[in-house]
Motif scaffolding. Structure first.
Motif, mmCIF file in Angstrom:
data_model
loop_
_atom_site.group_PDB
_atom_site.id
_atom_site.type_symbol
_atom_site.label_atom_id
_atom_site.label_comp_id
_atom_site.label_asym_id
_atom_site.label_seq_id
_atom_site.Cartn_x
_atom_site.Cartn_y
_atom_site.Cartn_z
ATOM 1 N N MET A 1 40.866 54.171 33.992
ATOM 2 C CA MET A 1 41.346 54.467 35.027
ATOM 3 C C MET A 1 40.415 54.639 36.241
ATOM 4 O O MET A 1 39.083 55.061 36.010
ATOM 5 N N THR A 2 40.566 53.993 37.388
ATOM 6 C CA THR A 2 39.627 53.464 38.407
ATOM 7 C C THR A 2 39.669 54.531 39.602
ATOM 8 O O THR A 2 40.736 54.698 39.997
ATOM 9 N N ASN A 3 38.652 55.211 39.992
ATOM 10 C CA ASN A 3 38.647 56.188 40.943
ATOM 11 C C ASN A 3 38.569 55.191 42.359
ATOM 12 O O ASN A 3 37.865 54.314 42.365
ATOM 13 N N SER A 4 39.721 55.617 43.097
ATOM 14 C CA SER A 4 39.727 54.663 44.553
ATOM 15 C C SER A 4 38.252 54.955 45.289
ATOM 16 O O SER A 4 38.006 54.135 46.374
ATOM 17 N N ASN A 5 37.598 55.836 45.125
ATOM 18 C CA ASN A 5 36.121 56.128 45.781
ATOM 19 C C ASN A 5 35.101 55.226 45.258
ATOM 20 O O ASN A 5 34.060 55.437 45.436
ATOM 21 N N THR A 6 35.293 54.606 44.098
ATOM 22 C CA THR A 6 34.221 53.721 43.217
ATOM 23 C C THR A 6 34.033 52.676 43.956
ATOM 24 O O THR A 6 35.001 51.944 44.468
ATOM 25 N N ILE A 7 32.871 52.134 44.115
ATOM 26 C CA ILE A 7 32.313 51.033 44.702
ATOM 27 C C ILE A 7 31.479 50.209 43.808
ATOM 28 O O ILE A 7 30.850 50.724 43.148
ATOM 29 N N LYS A 8 31.666 48.724 43.759
ATOM 30 C CA LYS A 8 30.874 48.006 43.142
ATOM 31 C C LYS A 8 29.428 47.786 43.406
ATOM 32 O O LYS A 8 29.243 47.758 44.747
ATOM 33 N N PHE A 9 28.508 47.753 42.666
ATOM 34 C CA PHE A 9 27.295 47.670 43.132
ATOM 35 C C PHE A 9 27.068 46.514 43.973
ATOM 36 O O PHE A 9 26.259 46.535 45.077
ATOM 37 N N SER A 10 27.477 45.258 43.562
ATOM 38 C CA SER A 10 27.306 44.080 44.483
ATOM 39 C C SER A 10 28.113 44.268 45.653
ATOM 40 O O SER A 10 27.579 43.792 46.748
ATOM 41 N N ASP A 11 29.071 44.870 45.939
ATOM 42 C CA ASP A 11 29.659 45.269 47.239
ATOM 43 C C ASP A 11 28.778 46.096 48.053
ATOM 44 O O ASP A 11 28.584 46.003 49.504
ATOM 45 N N TYR A 12 27.967 47.179 47.279
ATOM 46 C CA TYR A 12 27.249 48.102 47.965
ATOM 47 C C TYR A 12 26.145 47.360 48.615
ATOM 48 O O TYR A 12 25.838 47.307 49.693
ATOM 49 N N LEU A 13 25.517 46.420 47.882
ATOM 50 C CA LEU A 13 24.187 45.771 47.962
ATOM 51 C C LEU A 13 24.550 44.826 49.078
ATOM 52 O O LEU A 13 23.837 44.758 50.010
ATOM 53 N N GLU A 14 25.638 44.135 49.123
ATOM 54 C CA GLU A 14 25.986 43.287 50.178
ATOM 55 C C GLU A 14 26.012 43.996 51.532
ATOM 56 O O GLU A 14 25.774 43.559 52.557
ATOM 57 N N ASN A 15 26.748 45.292 51.361
ATOM 58 C CA ASN A 15 26.830 45.746 52.736
ATOM 59 C C ASN A 15 25.577 46.353 53.275
ATOM 60 O O ASN A 15 25.130 46.415 54.534
ATOM 61 N N GLU A 16 24.574 46.760 52.174
ATOM 62 C CA GLU A 16 23.180 46.952 52.798
ATOM 63 C C GLU A 16 22.615 45.903 53.344
ATOM 64 O O GLU A 16 21.752 46.227 54.410
ATOM 65 N N LYS A 17 22.720 44.643 52.800
ATOM 66 C CA LYS A 17 22.059 43.544 53.304
ATOM 67 C C LYS A 17 22.417 43.482 54.704
ATOM 68 O O LYS A 17 21.573 42.796 55.326
ATOM 69 N N ARG A 18 23.749 43.531 55.087
ATOM 70 C CA ARG A 18 24.224 43.266 56.238
ATOM 71 C C ARG A 18 23.799 44.081 57.255
ATOM 72 O O ARG A 18 23.528 43.821 58.188
ATOM 73 N N ASN A 19 23.320 45.310 56.902
ATOM 74 C CA ASN A 19 22.885 46.332 57.773
ATOM 75 C C ASN A 19 21.331 46.357 57.807
ATOM 76 O O ASN A 19 20.806 47.219 58.502
ATOM 77 N N ASP A 20 20.777 45.532 56.750
ATOM 78 C CA ASP A 20 19.114 45.892 56.888
ATOM 79 C C ASP A 20 18.678 44.286 56.542
ATOM 80 O O ASP A 20 18.452 43.964 55.413
#
Length: 96
Positions: free
Chosen positions: A1-20
């Motif tokens: 079962m997947t938690n709806s608050n779970t984020i993939k690391f690759s998605d997190y990293l892409e978001n961080e790269k966009r912001n930094d």
């Protein structure tokens, strides 16, 4: 079962790269070192050499070859040209 608050690391990293932009630049440099690592390792293995044999063939310390191959070195174009010349290959690169 997947938690709806779970984020993939690759998605997190892409978001961080966009912001930094600094993070993006650092990651690009690391990717470049890994590209060199793979290229040197593929060249060495295509010739059937151990790291020690390859180091002797290209007149570099085995530790230098190891650092390049494990991504802990950022070899200069001159070093890569010397490696290529030593085994009868030509260094090529492109801007992408």
């Amino acid at each position: 079962m997947t938690n709806s608050n779970t984020i993939k690391f690759s998605d997190y990293l892409e978001n961080e790269k966009r912001n930094d932009p600094a993070l993006t630049k650092m990651m690009e440099k690391e990717e470049q070192k890994l590209d060199y690592a793979v290229a040197v390792m593929e060249l060495r293995t295509s010739l059937g050499f151990t790291q020690e044999e390859f180091a002797k063939a290209v007149n570099k310390p085995q530790s230098t070859i190891a650092r390049i191959e494990n991504g802990n070195a950022n070899p200069t174009i001159k070093t890569l040209e010397q490696i290529a010349d030593s085994v009868g290959k030509q260094l090529t690169f492109s801007f992408v």
